[in-house]
Design a protein around this motif. Structure first.
Motif, mmCIF file in Angstrom:
data_model
loop_
_atom_site.group_PDB
_atom_site.id
_atom_site.type_symbol
_atom_site.label_atom_id
_atom_site.label_comp_id
_atom_site.label_asym_id
_atom_site.label_seq_id
_atom_site.Cartn_x
_atom_site.Cartn_y
_atom_site.Cartn_z
ATOM 1 N N SER A 55 0.823 -1.215 0.000
ATOM 2 C CA SER A 55 0.000 0.000 0.000
ATOM 3 C C SER A 55 0.854 1.262 0.000
ATOM 4 N N LEU A 56 0.243 2.335 -0.487
ATOM 5 C CA LEU A 56 0.884 3.639 -0.490
ATOM 6 C C LEU A 56 -0.185 4.719 -0.425
ATOM 7 N N GLN A 57 0.255 5.907 -0.076
ATOM 8 C CA GLN A 57 -0.594 7.091 -0.084
ATOM 9 C C GLN A 57 0.069 8.108 -0.998
ATOM 10 N N PHE A 58 -0.754 8.867 -1.710
ATOM 11 C CA PHE A 58 -0.202 9.995 -2.439
ATOM 12 C C PHE A 58 -1.163 11.162 -2.405
ATOM 13 N N SER A 59 -0.574 12.333 -2.499
ATOM 14 C CA SER A 59 -1.314 13.578 -2.392
ATOM 15 C C SER A 59 -0.757 14.534 -3.437
ATOM 16 N N LEU A 60 -1.632 15.255 -4.114
ATOM 17 C CA LEU A 60 -1.158 16.177 -5.124
ATOM 18 C C LEU A 60 -2.130 17.326 -5.332
ATOM 19 N N ARG A 61 -1.587 18.395 -5.876
ATOM 20 C CA ARG A 61 -2.393 19.539 -6.323
ATOM 21 C C ARG A 61 -2.351 19.513 -7.839
#
Length: 123
Positions: A55-61
């Protein structure tokens, strides 16, 4: 728990589904924990981290291109989206879901929605 040696580093292509729409994208995960994404109507930057063996998390604009007039489902002009996704990998496939918060040109939140994504690593 053993530490995962898997990383998403590299280029992936996929789709994100939200509000009955499906948008295609390309994302590049960089070894330093950063990422960049492009679509037909936007570009974005953010960060990622592995959160478990699969699993991983990612966040972006994601900013809409200046030549695009993007109108939110509630009728307001959208300038950018803040996206946060929790994903799982199975080999060279990623699936995930999260939240997309749409902001207007004045940074005011105008809309929020759920988002589901599927992507495949580009060889």
């Amino acid at each position: 728990m053993p530490v995962s040696t898997w990383t998403p580093v590299g280029q992936w292509t996929g789709t994100v589904t939200h509000d009955g729409e499906v948008d295609e994208y390309t994302v590049t995960f960089v070894a330093d924990g950063s990422l960049s994404v492009t679509t037909k109507k936007s570009t974005g930057y953010g960060s990622w981290s592995v959160t478990g063996e699969d699993s991983l998390q990612f966040s972006l604009r994601e900013d809409f291109n200046l030549d695009i007039t993007q109108i939110s489902p509630n009728g307001h002009r959208a300038a950018y989206i803040q996206i946060d996704i929790d994903a799982r990998h199975d080999g060279d496939a990623l699936t995930g879901e999260g939240k997309a918060v749409v902001h207007g040109p004045d940074d005011v939140v105008i809309y929020a929605t759920g988002a589901q994504t599927e992507a495949r690593r580009v060889s």
